[in-house]
Design an enzyme around this catalytic site. Sequence first.
Site, short mmCIF file in Angstrom:
data_model
loop_
_atom_site.label_atom_id
_atom_site.label_comp_id
_atom_site.label_asym_id
_atom_site.label_seq_id
_atom_site.Cartn_x
_atom_site.Cartn_y
_atom_site.Cartn_z
N THR A 185 -32.42 48.82 -47.44
CA THR A 185 -31.65 48.23 -48.53
C THR A 185 -31.40 49.25 -49.63
OG1 THR A 185 -33.56 47.46 -49.81
CG2 THR A 185 -32.73 45.98 -48.09
N CYS A 228 -23.29 55.25 -57.36
CA CYS A 228 -23.91 55.97 -56.24
C CYS A 228 -23.29 55.52 -54.93
CB CYS A 228 -25.40 55.69 -56.19
SG CYS A 228 -26.33 56.43 -57.53
N HIS A 285 -28.92 57.67 -50.17
CA HIS A 285 -28.48 57.08 -51.44
C HIS A 285 -28.36 58.22 -52.44
CE1 HIS A 285 -29.51 53.82 -54.72
NE2 HIS A 285 -28.56 54.65 -55.13
#
Length: 180
Positions: free
Chosen positions: A32, A38, A55
């Site tokens: 997740t 981002c 990420h």
Amino acid sequence: MSFNADVSRFAKRIHVNQGEHFASGDPEVCLTAILGSCVAICLYDPAAKVGGMNHFLLPENPDSVQAHGRYGAYLAELLINDLMSLGAIKSRLEAKVFGGGKMFQGLRDVGATNAAFAKKFLMDEGIPVLGGSTEGTSARRVEFWPTTGRAFQKFVSQDMPPPPPPKPILETSIGDVELF
């Protein structure tokens, strides 16, 4: 099978924070991330049944002397290498790209720059982008199942009320130990 029923069987939810990446071949893992400007690149090898997510905050280090986890170029390479160490073959990788929202009006659109970088990087690497959602003005929560390549996104409403203020911290002293 409904989404909620499917999600309940994933016992290992791993949150991928900014500057991180994670690769797995564990069918119980769900990755997740919460993304504003981002971007998360989700990669999957359907034959090896391995995948992962990164990420990143910015596309590339302008200094280019020192690699750093906040940059997409560095994290994408790390993710690809980790997937290959799990048995993935680069030519079989498929991608989904999420994030890159414009979170603040009047400022440079970092999110669009991040999204454009991710798509160009993947194109240059010969990795097809099969899905995802980029840009816009909302933050999003992304869930990615690395062994199936399945992804789910939910926009985070800007109209949501702010969280309640934290409760006051009480200080108590008991002997030589101070509790907060």
